[in-house]
Design an enzyme around this catalytic site. Sequence first.
Site, PDB file in Angstrom:
ATOM      1  N   ILE A   1       2.038   2.641   3.730  1.00 52.93           N
ATOM      2  CA  ILE A   1       2.699   2.948   5.093  1.00 52.93           C
ATOM      3  C   ILE A   1       3.792   4.064   5.193  1.00 52.93           C
ATOM      4  O   ILE A   1       3.805   4.692   6.263  1.00 52.93           O
ATOM      5  CB  ILE A   1       3.563   1.588   5.560  1.00 52.93           C
ATOM      6  CG1 ILE A   1       4.019   1.501   6.882  1.00 52.93           C
ATOM      7  CG2 ILE A   1       5.088   1.308   4.583  1.00 52.93           C
ATOM      8  CD1 ILE A   1       2.917   1.452   7.782  1.00 52.93           C
TER       9      ILE A   1
ATOM     10  N   SER B   1      10.391   6.151  -6.234  1.00 51.49           N
ATOM     11  CA  SER B   1       9.037   5.499  -6.511  1.00 51.49           C
ATOM     12  C   SER B   1       8.661   5.570  -7.864  1.00 51.49           C
ATOM     13  O   SER B   1       9.114   6.778  -8.380  1.00 51.49           O
ATOM     14  CB  SER B   1       8.325   6.027  -5.372  1.00 51.49           C
ATOM     15  OG  SER B   1       7.478   5.124  -4.999  1.00 51.49           O
ATOM     16  N   ARG B   2       8.132   4.639  -8.420  1.00 48.95           N
ATOM     17  CA  ARG B   2       7.859   4.450  -9.784  1.00 48.95           C
ATOM     18  C   ARG B   2       6.764   5.622  -9.994  1.00 48.95           C
ATOM     19  O   ARG B   2       6.867   6.175 -10.801  1.00 48.95           O
ATOM     20  CB  ARG B   2       7.254   3.110 -10.340  1.00 48.95           C
ATOM     21  CG  ARG B   2       8.683   2.266 -10.037  1.00 48.95           C
ATOM     22  CD  ARG B   2       8.194   0.829 -10.150  1.00 48.95           C
ATOM     23  NE  ARG B   2       6.965   0.541  -9.254  1.00 48.95           N
ATOM     24  CZ  ARG B   2       5.914  -0.613  -9.317  1.00 48.95           C
ATOM     25  NH1 ARG B   2       6.407  -1.369 -10.071  1.00 48.95           N
ATOM     26  NH2 ARG B   2       5.279  -0.502  -8.286  1.00 48.95           N
TER      27      ARG B   2
ATOM     28  N   LYS C   1       9.498  -3.988   7.661  1.00 49.47           N
ATOM     29  CA  LYS C   1       9.088  -5.476   7.684  1.00 49.47           C
ATOM     30  C   LYS C   1       8.349  -6.058   6.604  1.00 49.47           C
ATOM     31  O   LYS C   1       7.490  -5.169   5.998  1.00 49.47           O
ATOM     32  CB  LYS C   1       8.475  -5.989   9.167  1.00 49.47           C
ATOM     33  CG  LYS C   1       7.139  -4.745   9.275  1.00 49.47           C
ATOM     34  CD  LYS C   1       5.825  -5.390   8.837  1.00 49.47           C
ATOM     35  CE  LYS C   1       5.367  -6.585   8.341  1.00 49.47           C
ATOM     36  NZ  LYS C   1       3.985  -6.583   7.988  1.00 49.47           N
TER      37      LYS C   1
ATOM     38  N   ASP D   1       1.631 -11.675   6.442  1.00 43.81           N
ATOM     39  CA  ASP D   1       2.146 -10.074   6.477  1.00 43.81           C
ATOM     40  C   ASP D   1       1.830  -9.530   7.752  1.00 43.81           C
ATOM     41  O   ASP D   1       2.616  -8.820   8.329  1.00 43.81           O
ATOM     42  CB  ASP D   1       1.583  -9.434   5.044  1.00 43.81           C
ATOM     43  CG  ASP D   1       1.995  -7.748   5.295  1.00 43.81           C
ATOM     44  OD1 ASP D   1       3.084  -7.481   4.667  1.00 43.81           O
ATOM     45  OD2 ASP D   1       1.329  -6.986   5.874  1.00 43.81           O
TER      46      ASP D   1
HETATM   47  P1  NAP Z   1       2.077  -0.509  -1.015  1.00 41.54           P
HETATM   48  O1  NAP Z   1       1.391   0.692  -0.460  1.00 41.54           O
HETATM   49  O2  NAP Z   1       1.350  -1.365  -1.846  1.00 41.54           O
HETATM   50  O3  NAP Z   1       3.715  -0.220  -1.628  1.00 41.54           O
HETATM   51  C1  NAP Z   1       4.510   0.703  -1.299  1.00 41.54           C
HETATM   52  C2  NAP Z   1       4.879   1.298  -2.577  1.00 41.54           C
HETATM   53  O4  NAP Z   1       5.771   0.312  -3.001  1.00 41.54           O
HETATM   54  C3  NAP Z   1       3.917   1.239  -3.654  1.00 41.54           C
HETATM   55  O5  NAP Z   1       3.119   2.293  -3.432  1.00 41.54           O
HETATM   56  C4  NAP Z   1       4.927   1.407  -4.931  1.00 41.54           C
HETATM   57  O6  NAP Z   1       5.149   2.596  -5.414  1.00 41.54           O
HETATM   58  C5  NAP Z   1       6.002   0.587  -4.435  1.00 41.54           C
HETATM   59  N1  NAP Z   1       5.940  -0.742  -5.113  1.00 41.54           N
HETATM   60  C6  NAP Z   1       4.877  -1.635  -5.167  1.00 41.54           C
HETATM   61  N2  NAP Z   1       5.184  -2.764  -5.910  1.00 41.54           N
HETATM   62  C7  NAP Z   1       6.637  -2.576  -6.181  1.00 41.54           C
HETATM   63  C8  NAP Z   1       7.387  -3.322  -7.176  1.00 41.54           C
HETATM   64  N3  NAP Z   1       6.894  -4.370  -7.670  1.00 41.54           N
HETATM   65  N4  NAP Z   1       8.565  -2.858  -7.313  1.00 41.54           N
HETATM   66  C9  NAP Z   1       8.884  -1.569  -6.897  1.00 41.54           C
HETATM   67  N5  NAP Z   1       7.980  -0.774  -6.015  1.00 41.54           N
HETATM   68  C10 NAP Z   1       6.909  -1.544  -5.812  1.00 41.54           C
HETATM   69  O7  NAP Z   1       2.230  -1.200   0.466  1.00 41.54           O
HETATM   70  P2  NAP Z   1       2.601  -0.953   2.042  1.00 41.54           P
HETATM   71  O8  NAP Z   1       1.282  -1.192   2.765  1.00 41.54           O
HETATM   72  O9  NAP Z   1       3.161   0.431   1.977  1.00 41.54           O
HETATM   73  O10 NAP Z   1       3.696  -1.898   2.345  1.00 41.54           O
HETATM   74  C11 NAP Z   1       4.972  -1.767   2.000  1.00 41.54           C
HETATM   75  C12 NAP Z   1       5.906  -2.617   3.360  1.00 41.54           C
HETATM   76  O11 NAP Z   1       5.445  -1.924   4.499  1.00 41.54           O
HETATM   77  C13 NAP Z   1       5.470  -4.011   3.019  1.00 41.54           C
HETATM   78  O12 NAP Z   1       6.469  -4.487   3.505  1.00 41.54           O
HETATM   79  C14 NAP Z   1       4.399  -4.098   4.346  1.00 41.54           C
HETATM   80  O13 NAP Z   1       4.463  -5.413   5.150  1.00 41.54           O
HETATM   81  C15 NAP Z   1       5.108  -2.955   5.195  1.00 41.54           C
HETATM   82  N6  NAP Z   1       4.032  -2.399   6.042  1.00 41.54           N
HETATM   83  C16 NAP Z   1       2.757  -2.048   5.882  1.00 41.54           C
HETATM   84  C17 NAP Z   1       1.720  -1.719   6.796  1.00 41.54           C
HETATM   85  C18 NAP Z   1       0.586  -1.375   6.122  1.00 41.54           C
HETATM   86  O14 NAP Z   1      -0.331  -1.046   7.249  1.00 41.54           O
HETATM   87  N7  NAP Z   1       0.227  -1.197   5.068  1.00 41.54           N
HETATM   88  C19 NAP Z   1       2.059  -1.376   8.152  1.00 41.54           C
HETATM   89  C20 NAP Z   1       3.711  -1.861   8.470  1.00 41.54           C
HETATM   90  C21 NAP Z   1       4.373  -2.576   7.412  1.00 41.54           C
HETATM   91  P3  NAP Z   1       5.284   3.085  -6.752  1.00 41.54           P
HETATM   92  O15 NAP Z   1       4.451   2.451  -7.588  1.00 41.54           O
HETATM   93  O16 NAP Z   1       5.706   4.452  -6.842  1.00 41.54           O
HETATM   94  O17 NAP Z   1       6.797   2.444  -6.959  1.00 41.54           O
END
Ligand code: NAP
Length: 311
Positions: A18, A40-41, A93, A171
């Site tokens: 995101i 970020s990790r 969110k 989600d």
């Molecule tokens: P994502 O790409 O899986 O996660 C975002 C980043 O958070 C990961 O790349 C990771 O970066 C870090 N992360 C993951 N697990 C972690 C952990 N256990 N501890 C610490 N850092 C961690 O997910 P995303 O789709 O971007 O979603 C993230 C948030 O945005 C969620 O709450 C989601 O509901 C919201 N969101 C997503 C979307 C969508 O379409 N994807 C839309 C709107 C809102 P590192 O490995 O570099 O730490």
Amino acid sequence: MADISGPIRIGIVGVGKIVRDQHLPAIAGNPDFKLVATASRHGTVEGVPSYTTIEAMLATEELDAVSLCMPPHVRYQAARAALEADKHVFLEKPPGATVSEVEDLKRLADAEGVTLFASWHSRYAPAVQAARAFLFENPPSSVAIVWKEDVRRWHPNQDWIWRAGGFGVFDPGINAMSIATHIIPVPFFVGEAVLDFPANRDAPIAAQINFTGAGDFKLTADFDWRQTGPQSWDIIAETPAGRLVLSSGGAKLAIDGRAVQDEPEREYPALYERFAGIVKAGQSDVDIAPLQHVADAFMLGRRRVVEPFFD
Ligand code: NAP
């Protein structure tokens, strides 16, 4: 918190899908913000210093605000660290893994005198305000939410989303609830729910919820992550002035089949405009209603085990 002169210096935490899809372009396009660093990790953003922990970023960089974009189950500790360091905080969110931790963050932000923003991006979809105005003028007798999408397309290999606290189909479902709680002018509550858990996962792949409300008001929500082909993000309301259909996740509005609004989405630019506005006004914006309904569905819902899910 000192007054901010010039752009709000912001750090992003959790550089993933995101952030790349939405936060980076929205921040780059808004002169009220300057991206200063990331934490970020693994993820980094070209051209800005990157840290592997929020603590290291807060200790080194001069920041006014942070956006917390990692999965919800690890957001609370980071939010606490940022608020205690007097930073304004933008929460992706859902704002947290539990209602209680978000309540605690709210109290902490007030005590520190900084802004906390529980962002609900779907509320900023272009037709949502018009739908709200119509329903407040013409209260609905019933509403049906149909939110069905293909998890493999939108959340490929996101392991966290299937763990306990990862929300599963809630989600996306919480996006629908964020719109519903904003546009429906009558109170409603989870009455009964059935949650379908794949045999190999700790979060649901589908959920059907019946809400009850004041008087005879009825609301149903049908969330499903197994939808292939066309995706459905629709809210249909029956009102004395006709049938309202808010579709495409809040981008399109029709009343009795007549198109009222159909505009390209700009949810994240609008979210950052809102965040800048409340930072400047010294306010917070933390509505937990969507999270509360999801928590209630988990509390009241009957659990059904369905076939295993593999990415
Ligand atoms: P994502 O790409 O899986 O996660 C975002 C980043 O958070 C990961 O790349 C990771 O970066 C870090 N992360 C993951 N697990 C972690 C952990 N256990 N501890 C610490 N850092 C961690 O997910 P995303 O789709 O971007 O979603 C993230 C948030 O945005 C969620 O709450 C989601 O509901 C919201 N969101 C997503 C979307 C969508 O379409 N994807 C839309 C709107 C809102 P590192 O490995 O570099 O730490």
